[in-house]
Design a protein around this motif. Structure first.
Motif, short mmCIF file in Angstrom:
data_model
loop_
_atom_site.label_atom_id
_atom_site.label_comp_id
_atom_site.label_asym_id
_atom_site.label_seq_id
_atom_site.Cartn_x
_atom_site.Cartn_y
_atom_site.Cartn_z
N ASN A 1 1.08 -1.44 -8.52
CA ASN A 1 2.43 -1.02 -8.93
C ASN A 1 3.05 0.01 -8.01
O ASN A 1 4.25 0.30 -8.12
N THR A 2 2.24 0.56 -7.09
CA THR A 2 2.81 1.56 -6.17
C THR A 2 3.84 0.93 -5.23
O THR A 2 4.60 1.66 -4.59
N VAL A 3 3.87 -0.40 -5.16
CA VAL A 3 4.88 -1.06 -4.33
C VAL A 3 6.28 -0.68 -4.81
O VAL A 3 7.24 -0.66 -4.04
N LEU B 1 8.02 1.98 -2.96
CA LEU B 1 8.64 1.60 -1.68
C LEU B 1 10.10 1.18 -1.85
O LEU B 1 10.88 1.27 -0.90
N TYR B 2 10.47 0.72 -3.05
CA TYR B 2 11.86 0.31 -3.28
C TYR B 2 12.81 1.52 -3.25
O TYR B 2 14.03 1.35 -3.19
N VAL B 3 12.24 2.72 -3.36
CA VAL B 3 13.03 3.95 -3.18
C VAL B 3 12.80 4.52 -1.78
O VAL B 3 13.74 4.89 -1.07
N HIS B 4 11.53 4.56 -1.38
CA HIS B 4 11.14 5.22 -0.13
C HIS B 4 11.82 4.60 1.11
O HIS B 4 12.41 5.33 1.92
N VAL B 5 11.76 3.30 1.23
CA VAL B 5 12.30 2.64 2.44
C VAL B 5 13.84 2.71 2.50
O VAL B 5 14.39 3.10 3.54
N GLY C 1 7.17 9.36 -0.41
CA GLY C 1 6.02 9.08 0.46
C GLY C 1 4.77 9.79 -0.03
O GLY C 1 3.66 9.23 0.00
N MET C 2 4.93 11.03 -0.50
CA MET C 2 3.78 11.77 -1.03
C MET C 2 3.26 11.10 -2.30
O MET C 2 2.04 11.00 -2.50
N MET C 3 4.17 10.64 -3.14
CA MET C 3 3.77 9.97 -4.38
C MET C 3 3.09 8.64 -4.09
O MET C 3 2.25 8.17 -4.85
N TRP C 4 3.46 8.01 -2.98
CA TRP C 4 2.82 6.75 -2.59
C TRP C 4 1.47 7.03 -1.92
O TRP C 4 0.51 6.29 -2.10
N GLY C 5 1.41 8.11 -1.15
CA GLY C 5 0.20 8.43 -0.41
C GLY C 5 -0.98 8.81 -1.28
O GLY C 5 -2.13 8.45 -0.98
N ARG C 6 -0.72 9.50 -2.37
CA ARG C 6 -1.83 9.99 -3.22
C ARG C 6 -2.68 8.83 -3.77
O ARG C 6 -3.90 8.85 -3.57
N PRO C 7 -2.09 7.84 -4.44
CA PRO C 7 -2.94 6.74 -4.93
C PRO C 7 -3.38 5.77 -3.84
O PRO C 7 -4.37 5.06 -4.00
N THR C 8 -2.68 5.72 -2.71
CA THR C 8 -2.99 4.73 -1.66
C THR C 8 -3.96 5.29 -0.62
O THR C 8 -4.96 4.64 -0.27
N TRP C 9 -3.67 6.48 -0.10
CA TRP C 9 -4.51 7.10 0.93
C TRP C 9 -5.48 8.12 0.34
O TRP C 9 -6.37 8.61 1.04
N GLY C 10 -5.25 8.52 -0.90
CA GLY C 10 -6.10 9.54 -1.52
C GLY C 10 -5.65 10.95 -1.23
O GLY C 10 -6.34 11.91 -1.56
N THR C 11 -4.48 11.11 -0.63
CA THR C 11 -3.96 12.46 -0.33
C THR C 11 -2.43 12.45 -0.36
O THR C 11 -1.81 11.44 -0.02
N TYR D 1 2.83 8.06 -10.69
CA TYR D 1 3.45 8.29 -9.38
C TYR D 1 4.78 7.53 -9.26
O TYR D 1 5.75 8.04 -8.70
N VAL D 2 4.80 6.31 -9.80
CA VAL D 2 6.04 5.53 -9.80
C VAL D 2 7.11 6.26 -10.62
O VAL D 2 8.26 6.41 -10.20
N GLY D 3 6.70 6.76 -11.79
CA GLY D 3 7.64 7.46 -12.67
C GLY D 3 8.18 8.74 -12.06
O GLY D 3 9.37 9.02 -12.15
#
Lengths: 270, 50
Positions: free
Chosen positions: A57-59, A62-66, A116-126, B12-14
């Motif tokens: 669901n972290t995709v 990206l609909y905001v980030h990009v 990007g930070m919110m995406w990085g935490r669950p994806t990269w672990g940081t 994180y999405v929220g």
């Protein structure tokens, strides 16, 4: 004036029918289109687009980030272009447009970094990786535009403020290309382009469409905000000028009254 | 790693979508309010670009 009543009003009525806000028929229409586009973006981001096979669901982040980073870059390029035109022509229009797009670009880039930070935490672990060139250079770009907004708000004559901020805007924009190319030039944990030529993008179908609706929404939003922010800038400068004119008129009236009093021998009775 | 964090993904999405909506909404409200305040201080003949 956009109010049709203003065309038929006499001088005494003009102030009462002139728009008392930065809204107009055009901005209201643009605002409605933005809201409509935002509804489609939310629908496609959360309903039609399913969780990604790899990203889950972290995709949806990206609909905001990009879109925010793309529209932030666009705002910054407009800012740089208008800053250059201001230094050449020295007129108010490009300066105020630069101020509006600089502020909105900074806001969008800040949201890009947060997403990007919110995406990085669950994806990269940081949340953050200081050694990464894309992340660090983006933060530097953000700080430079914060500097632009700060310079814009430092008390100074209008000419000095406009000139300083135009130079900061042009210098800041020089960093956009290295930031964009940082993943290819220096290597990065950050991925490269998400959208490329048709059929070769990393995401497709409803996900790709959600991203495109995001681009449209943030583009319309940036345009809507820019018009309002431009008008606020214009009004702020005009309010300052009007108040200065009123003070000068008061001083002249006082001076004239003093001169008249002297001519009549008033105030010299001692 | 993704499998272990799958339950946290929506947080994180929220946060991302919520913060984006709040920041943009707040900024838009500030700009509109400031425009209304300034409009009262500027004579109508000086209100170009409106």
């Amino acid at each position: 004036m956009n109010d049709p009543r203003a065309a038929t009003a006499g001088p005494a009525d003009t102030a009462s029918v002139a728009p008392m806000s930065t809204s107009s028929r055009g901005t209201r229409l643009l605002g409605a289109l933005t809201l409509l586009s935002a509804v489609f973006t939310v629908l496609y981001s959360f309903w039609f687009s399913k969780a990604d096979v790899e990203l889950g669901n972290t995709v949806r982040i990206l609909y905001v980030h990009v879109p925010t980073v793309s529209i932030a870059y666009l705002c910054m390029l407009v800012n740089a272009g208008c800053s250059a035109v201001y230094l050449w022509k020295r007129t108010a229009f490009p300066d105020l447009l630069a101020a509006a797009t600089g502020e909105i670009g900074t806001l969008l880039l800040g949201l890009t970094i947060l997403a990007g930070m919110m995406w990085g935490r669950p994806t990269w672990g940081t949340y953050w990786e200081w050694g990464d060139p894309r992340l660090t250079s983006t933060l530097l770009l953000f700080l430079m535009y914060l500097g632009y907004v700060t310079v814009r708000n430092i008390p100074a004559s209008r000419s000095a403020r406009n000139t300083r901020s135009a130079i900061v805007g042009i210098v800041s924009a020089l960093l956009i290309y290295p930031v964009k190319m940082s993943t290819e030039w220096w290597g990065s944990i950050h991925q490269g382009r998400t959208i490329s030529t048709p059929g070769a993008s990393k995401i497709q179908g409803a996900q790709e469409f959600a991203l495109y609706t995001g681009f449209l929404t943030f583009l319309l939003l940036a345009a809507w905000l820019t018009i309002h922010r431009f008008r606020v800038g214009w009004l702020a400068d005009e309010a300052e000028a009007a108040e200065l004119d009123a003070v000068i008129a008061d001083r002249r009236a006082e001076s004239a009254a003093g001169d008249l009093g002297s001519d009549l021998g008033l105030g010299e009775a001692h | 790693m993704l499998a272990s964090t799958i339950s946290n993904e929506w947080v994180y999405v929220g946060v991302t979508w919520g913060a984006t909506a709040a920041v943009i909404g707040g900024y838009a409200a500030y700009v509109i309010r400031r425009g209304r305040e300034l409009s009262k201080r500027v004579p109508s003949e000086r209100r170009r670009w409106m």
